[in-house]
Design a protein around this motif. Structure first.
Motif, mmCIF file in Angstrom:
data_model
loop_
_atom_site.group_PDB
_atom_site.id
_atom_site.type_symbol
_atom_site.label_atom_id
_atom_site.label_comp_id
_atom_site.label_asym_id
_atom_site.label_seq_id
_atom_site.Cartn_x
_atom_site.Cartn_y
_atom_site.Cartn_z
ATOM 1 N N ASP A 199 0.805 -1.211 0.000
ATOM 2 C CA ASP A 199 0.000 0.000 0.000
ATOM 3 C C ASP A 199 0.842 1.268 0.000
ATOM 4 O O ASP A 199 0.317 2.371 -0.025
ATOM 5 C CB ASP A 199 -0.953 0.006 1.210
ATOM 6 C CG ASP A 199 -0.222 -0.198 2.530
ATOM 7 O OD1 ASP A 199 1.021 -0.219 2.528
ATOM 8 O OD2 ASP A 199 -0.903 -0.337 3.564
ATOM 9 N N TRP A 200 2.160 1.106 0.005
ATOM 10 C CA TRP A 200 3.066 2.249 -0.089
ATOM 11 C C TRP A 200 3.469 2.566 -1.527
ATOM 12 O O TRP A 200 4.056 3.609 -1.815
ATOM 13 C CB TRP A 200 4.343 1.970 0.709
ATOM 14 C CG TRP A 200 4.921 0.602 0.406
ATOM 15 C CD1 TRP A 200 4.714 -0.547 1.093
ATOM 16 C CD2 TRP A 200 5.770 0.260 -0.699
ATOM 17 N NE1 TRP A 200 5.399 -1.593 0.506
ATOM 18 C CE2 TRP A 200 6.051 -1.119 -0.588
ATOM 19 C CE3 TRP A 200 6.328 0.979 -1.748
ATOM 20 C CZ2 TRP A 200 6.858 -1.790 -1.506
ATOM 21 C CZ3 TRP A 200 7.139 0.314 -2.669
ATOM 22 C CH2 TRP A 200 7.386 -1.058 -2.539
ATOM 23 N N ALA A 201 3.179 1.655 -2.463
ATOM 24 C CA ALA A 201 3.718 1.743 -3.822
ATOM 25 C C ALA A 201 3.184 2.959 -4.570
ATOM 26 O O ALA A 201 1.999 3.305 -4.492
ATOM 27 C CB ALA A 201 3.391 0.468 -4.596
ATOM 28 N N VAL A 202 4.069 3.583 -5.327
ATOM 29 C CA VAL A 202 3.695 4.718 -6.175
ATOM 30 C C VAL A 202 3.240 4.150 -7.520
ATOM 31 O O VAL A 202 4.012 4.069 -8.472
ATOM 32 C CB VAL A 202 4.883 5.684 -6.354
ATOM 33 C CG1 VAL A 202 4.459 6.913 -7.166
ATOM 34 C CG2 VAL A 202 5.434 6.107 -5.000
ATOM 35 N N ASP A 203 1.971 3.740 -7.555
ATOM 36 C CA ASP A 203 1.458 3.039 -8.737
ATOM 37 C C ASP A 203 0.460 3.869 -9.544
ATOM 38 O O ASP A 203 -0.203 3.355 -10.447
ATOM 39 C CB ASP A 203 0.805 1.722 -8.312
ATOM 40 C CG ASP A 203 -0.317 1.918 -7.301
ATOM 41 O OD1 ASP A 203 -0.656 3.086 -6.986
ATOM 42 O OD2 ASP A 203 -0.850 0.902 -6.810
ATOM 43 N N GLY A 204 0.309 5.148 -9.201
ATOM 44 C CA GLY A 204 -0.597 6.016 -9.945
ATOM 45 C C GLY A 204 -2.020 6.006 -9.458
ATOM 46 O O GLY A 204 -2.862 6.751 -9.977
ATOM 47 N N ARG A 213 1.180 9.311 -2.877
ATOM 48 C CA ARG A 213 2.263 8.585 -2.216
ATOM 49 C C ARG A 213 3.613 9.172 -2.619
ATOM 50 O O ARG A 213 3.775 9.653 -3.737
ATOM 51 C CB ARG A 213 2.194 7.100 -2.581
ATOM 52 C CG ARG A 213 0.952 6.417 -2.004
ATOM 53 C CD ARG A 213 0.767 5.041 -2.586
ATOM 54 N NE ARG A 213 -0.424 4.407 -2.034
ATOM 55 C CZ ARG A 213 -1.099 3.431 -2.634
ATOM 56 N NH1 ARG A 213 -0.691 2.973 -3.798
ATOM 57 N NH2 ARG A 213 -2.165 2.907 -2.075
ATOM 58 N N ASN A 214 4.552 9.080 -1.709
ATOM 59 C CA ASN A 214 5.862 9.664 -1.946
ATOM 60 C C ASN A 214 6.903 8.825 -1.225
ATOM 61 O O ASN A 214 6.829 8.652 -0.009
ATOM 62 C CB ASN A 214 5.881 11.099 -1.428
ATOM 63 C CG ASN A 214 7.166 11.830 -1.792
ATOM 64 O OD1 ASN A 214 8.210 11.220 -1.999
ATOM 65 N ND2 ASN A 214 7.087 13.147 -1.876
ATOM 66 N N ILE A 218 13.987 11.060 3.457
ATOM 67 C CA ILE A 218 13.995 12.004 4.581
ATOM 68 C C ILE A 218 12.665 12.037 5.329
ATOM 69 O O ILE A 218 12.447 12.904 6.167
ATOM 70 C CB ILE A 218 14.369 13.421 4.121
ATOM 71 C CG1 ILE A 218 13.427 13.905 3.018
ATOM 72 C CG2 ILE A 218 15.827 13.465 3.672
ATOM 73 C CD1 ILE A 218 13.693 15.352 2.612
ATOM 74 N N GLY A 219 11.756 11.117 5.034
ATOM 75 C CA GLY A 219 10.504 11.049 5.780
ATOM 76 C C GLY A 219 9.510 12.129 5.420
ATOM 77 O O GLY A 219 8.659 12.491 6.239
ATOM 78 N N MET A 220 9.577 12.646 4.220
ATOM 79 C CA MET A 220 8.659 13.698 3.792
ATOM 80 C C MET A 220 7.307 13.085 3.433
ATOM 81 O O MET A 220 7.225 12.168 2.617
ATOM 82 C CB MET A 220 9.226 14.437 2.584
ATOM 83 C CG MET A 220 8.376 15.596 2.090
ATOM 84 S SD MET A 220 9.227 16.539 0.792
ATOM 85 C CE MET A 220 9.451 15.277 -0.468
ATOM 86 N N THR A 221 6.246 13.592 4.056
ATOM 87 C CA THR A 221 4.897 13.078 3.813
ATOM 88 C C THR A 221 4.086 14.115 3.055
ATOM 89 O O THR A 221 3.936 15.242 3.533
ATOM 90 C CB THR A 221 4.187 12.745 5.133
ATOM 91 O OG1 THR A 221 4.979 11.802 5.859
ATOM 92 C CG2 THR A 221 2.812 12.146 4.868
ATOM 93 N N PRO A 222 3.556 13.787 1.875
ATOM 94 C CA PRO A 222 2.773 14.751 1.104
ATOM 95 C C PRO A 222 1.559 15.241 1.891
ATOM 96 O O PRO A 222 0.910 14.489 2.614
ATOM 97 C CB PRO A 222 2.333 13.954 -0.124
ATOM 98 C CG PRO A 222 3.306 12.838 -0.224
ATOM 99 C CD PRO A 222 3.682 12.506 1.177
ATOM 100 N N GLY A 223 1.277 16.510 1.762
ATOM 101 C CA GLY A 223 0.092 17.074 2.399
ATOM 102 C C GLY A 223 0.328 17.583 3.800
ATOM 103 O O GLY A 223 -0.524 18.244 4.379
ATOM 104 N N GLU A 224 1.502 17.266 4.387
ATOM 105 C CA GLU A 224 1.807 17.735 5.734
ATOM 106 C C GLU A 224 2.790 18.896 5.675
ATOM 107 O O GLU A 224 3.598 19.014 4.765
ATOM 108 C CB GLU A 224 2.405 16.600 6.580
ATOM 109 C CG GLU A 224 1.439 15.461 6.832
ATOM 110 C CD GLU A 224 2.038 14.420 7.765
ATOM 111 O OE1 GLU A 224 3.182 14.629 8.212
ATOM 112 O OE2 GLU A 224 1.361 13.425 8.038
ATOM 113 N N LYS A 225 2.727 19.773 6.659
ATOM 114 C CA LYS A 225 3.618 20.913 6.715
ATOM 115 C C LYS A 225 4.944 20.489 7.356
ATOM 116 O O LYS A 225 4.966 19.950 8.453
ATOM 117 C CB LYS A 225 2.990 22.045 7.520
ATOM 118 C CG LYS A 225 1.750 22.651 6.866
ATOM 119 C CD LYS A 225 1.204 23.800 7.698
ATOM 120 C CE LYS A 225 -0.020 24.409 7.024
ATOM 121 N NZ LYS A 225 -0.568 25.546 7.812
#
Length: 375
Positions: A199-204, A213-214, A218-225
Motif C-alpha cells: 500500500d506504499w507503492a507509487v502506482d498512480g 504517495r511519496n 527524509i521522511g517527507m509526507t505529502p500534504g503535511e507541513k
C-alpha cells in the motif's frame, strides 16, 4: 498439490535468474561486466518470456535508477554488477534503503575483495543492507528467492554476494515454481500479504492532490507541513536493529570439540568445509563455521562455536576483511589468525590458487601447529 521442480544442469547465473523470475521478479536492469554479464544475459533471455522486462542500461548508475523506479511501483525488481559497478551505485543504494525500497541486488564479484563494500557500504547516512553469500548454486537458488521475500518483509534492499565461480559452475539444481517458492515458516503469510498489498507503492492510484504517495529518504509526507527526518531515521534504525536480531544465518560443523575453528564464507567455504571434513576423518580436531549472512553477521553463533577452540583461523580471498567481524565476535576469547590472502588469476576474476583443497589443507595444518601461514 504443487509438483516438485525437476533438477536440471544449469550454470549459476542461469539458475539465479530462473529462481528470481519464479518468485515474481519482473524487472531487471544492469550493465555488462564479467562475471556479472552472464547473469544479465540470463535475465535478458528469460524475463520477457515471463512477461517481464530486462534492460541493458547505459551504465550502472542508470541501471540502479531504473530498478529504483520499478521497485517504487511495487514490482519485484533487481539490479546488480560486480564490485566495481556497485561502487557507482552506492549513492542510490543508500538512498533506496532510506526510502524503504525492497530492491534485490546481485554482486557477482571478482573474488572476495568486496566484503567491506557489501557489509559497510560506500553510501551516506545510517543504512544497512541484508547480505547473503551462497556457498553453491543450489543455495544460490534458495537465497535468491529468500532475498525477494526478505526485501518485501523489511522494505529494505537485500544483496546476494556471489563470485565468478558461482556464476560459471554448472550444477544439477531444481528451481521451485512460484507456488513452491513461498516460505513455509510463520513469516510466509506475512510476506505474501506484503508482496500483494504494497500500500506504499507509487502506482498512480493516488495521484493529484488527494494524499499522493511519496517515497523519499527524509521522511517527507505529502500534504503535511514540514518534515521530521530525525524521527523517520530513528524508526529506520529500530527496523535495522530488528533485522540484526532476527535475520542472521550460519552453518557449522564439528565445533563442539574443535581445537582449531576455520571460518570462511561463499565459494571459498565450500573448499574449507571439504578439507575440514577430511581432517576430521584423520582424527584432527578441526571445526568449520560459515556465515551465510554477512550482515547481520552471526556474532553470537560464532562466539558459541569457538568456545572450545584454542585458535580461530579465518580463510578469505582478500587481504583481510571479514577477520574484523570475527575478532569482534570472539572478543579475545582465542587468537584469531588469517590463513587466506589475495589470490587471483591474470584477468583479476578471483580464480586463484587459494581455490584449491590442497593449498587450504596446507594452511589449516600450519594453523593447527601454531605456525604463521606463508602465502
Amino acid at each position: 498439490m504443487t509438483q516438485p521442480a525437476k533438477r536440471r544442469l544449469m550454470e549459476g547465473s542461469e539458475a539465479i535468474a530462473e529462481a528470481a523470475i519464479a518468485c515474481g521478479c519482473r524487472f531487471f536492469a544492469g550493465y555488462p561486466m564479467t562475471p556479472f554479464t552472464e547473469l544479465l544475459e540470463s535475465f535478458a533471455a528469460k524475463l520477457p518470456q515471463a512477461g517481464g522486462v530486462c534492460v541493458n542500461a547505459e551504465s550502472e548508475i542508470e541501471a540502479v535508477g531504473m530498478a529504483w523506479g520499478a521497485a517504487a511501483t511495487g514490482a519485484r525488481a533487481a539490479t546488480g554488477s560486480t564490485g566495481q559497478g556497485l561502487s557507482l551505485m552506492q549513492e542510490s543504494l543508500s538512498e533506496a534503503t532510506r526510502a524503504e525500497l525492497p530492491l534485490v541486488v546481485f554482486n557477482m564479484a571478482r573474488g572476495q575483495g568486496d566484503y567491506y563494500q557489501a557489509t559497510r557500504g560506500g553510501g551516506h547516512g545510517d543504512y544497512r543492507h541484508l547480505v547473503m553469500a551462497p556457498i553453491d548454486v543450489k543455495e544460490a537458488v534458495q537465497l535468491t528467492q529468500r532475498a525477494f521475500q526478505l526485501a518485501d518483509r523489511w522494505r529494505n534492499p537485500v544483496l546476494i554476494y556471489g563470485d565468478y565461480l558461482l556464476a560459471h559452475t554448472a550444477e544439477a539444481v531444481a528451481v521451485p515454481t512460484a507456488d513452491a517458492a513461498g516460505e513455509a515458516d510463520a513469516a510466509g503469510a506475512e510476506n505474501a500479504a506484503r508482496a500483494s498489498a504494497k500500500d506504499w507503492a507509487v502506482d498512480g492510484s493516488r495521484g493529484g492532490s488527494g494524499a499522493p504517495r511519496n517515497l523519499n529518504p527524509i521522511g517527507m509526507t505529502p500534504g503535511e507541513k514540514g518534515i521530521d527526518p530525525e524521527s523517520f531515521w530513528k524508526r529506520l534504525q529500530a527496523k535495522h536493529d530488528a533485522m540484526d536480531r532476527e535475520e542472521s544465518r550460519w552453518e557449522a560443523e564439528f565445533v563442539e570439540d574443535a581445537e582449531l575453528l576455520v571460518v570462511a564464507f561463499g565459494s571459498v567455504a565450500r573448499f574449507a568445509r571439504h578439507v575440514v571434513r577430511e581432517l576430521r576423518t584423520e582424527g584432527l580436531r578441526t571445526g568449520y563455521f560459515r556465515p551465510v549472512t554477512l550482515w547481520p553477521f552471526p556474532s553470537q553463533a560464532l562466539a558459541k562455536a569457538a568456545q572450545s577452540a584454542a585458535r580461530v583461523a579465518v580463510l578469505e580471498q582478500n587481504a583481510g576483511q571479514m577477520i574484523d567481524d570475527v575478532r569482534l565476535s570472539i572478543l579475545g576469547h582465542a587468537p584469531v589468525v588469517p590463513i587466506g590472502g589475495i589470490s587471483s588469476d591474470s584477468a583479476g576474476f578471483g580464480v586463484g590458487p587459494l581455490l584449491n583443497a590442497g593449498e587450504i589443507r596446507r594452511r589449516i595444518n600450519a594453523a593447527l601447529q601454531g605456525k604463521e601461514v606463508q602465502p
